[in-house]
Design a protein around this motif. Structure first.
Motif: not given
Length: 210
Positions: A15-35
């Motif tokens: 189960h990778t999702l429970r073993n990602l350490g600090p990367l766990a909150p980044l899992a998923g699909v994201w949209e954003g706006r940047g400079i």
């Protein structure tokens, strides 16, 4: 006794999702706006961009005794209102629990790749990864044109997980541009919001069905 570089761990949690350490909150699909602050002939320019990043878990990867958990990612960037791709990037974010190391591999369709790394606690909410030109472990490799005209000297990215469920990054790519005496800092910064949850990696799906 010779070091054992072949034997894999006896038990690997699928189960990778429970073993990602600090990367766990980044899992998923994201949209954003940047400079984006980038070089132009005779100066610099700042541009707004929108982006979509998919970060999906992969199966655990052993290199003999080394064990890595990771997220495969695809980042697509375009200018607001323009459907044409401004920047495309693929790679992996990896976590090595045994050493507390975070690794980002990246490749862009401009004939350039990089491998960056940094240390972090498993519950870290902020971490920085770095790569340097010339390094044989965490380095940067470019095709002939970029190597001559826009030499990438160093790359760094700092990720911050925010309390509202978003995450942000600040990226600094240091360039030695032909004809300019001083290094140029090409920077990007963005905040992303999750628009879809991650999927389970294949080994986790199989374990759940078993």
């Amino acid at each position: 006794m010779a070091r054992d570089i072949y034997t894999e761990p006896e038990e690997i949690d699928p189960h990778t999702l429970r073993n990602l350490g600090p990367l766990a909150p980044l899992a998923g699909v994201w949209e954003g706006r940047g400079i984006d602050t980038h070089p132009i002939a005779g100066g610099t320019e700042e541009s707004e961009y929108v982006e979509r990043i998919e970060l999906q878990p992969t199966d655990p990867q052993p290199n003999g005794p080394q064990l890595l958990y990771g997220l495969r990612y695809h980042q697509r960037v375009n200018e607001p209102g323009d459907p044409a791709t401004f920047h495309d990037q693929v790679g992996y974010w990896l976590w090595e629990p045994a050493t507390g190391t975070v690794v980002q591999s990246l490749a862009i369709p401009r004939a350039q790749v990089a491998l960056a790394a940094g240390r972090a606690a498993a519950d870290a909410r902020r971490f920085t990864l770095r790569a340097e030109r010339g390094s044989t472990s965490f380095g940067i490799c470019s095709g002939p044109f970029l190597e001559e005209a826009f030499t990438t000297v160093a790359y760094a990215i700092t990720v911050t997980v925010n309390d509202d469920g978003t995450w942000s990054y600040e990226q600094d790519t240091v360039l030695q541009i032909a004809g300019r005496p001083e290094p140029y800092h090409h920077t990007d910064r963005s905040t992303l919001r999750r628009v879809a949850p991650p999927t389970l990696n294949p080994a986790a799906l199989a374990a759940n069905e078993g």
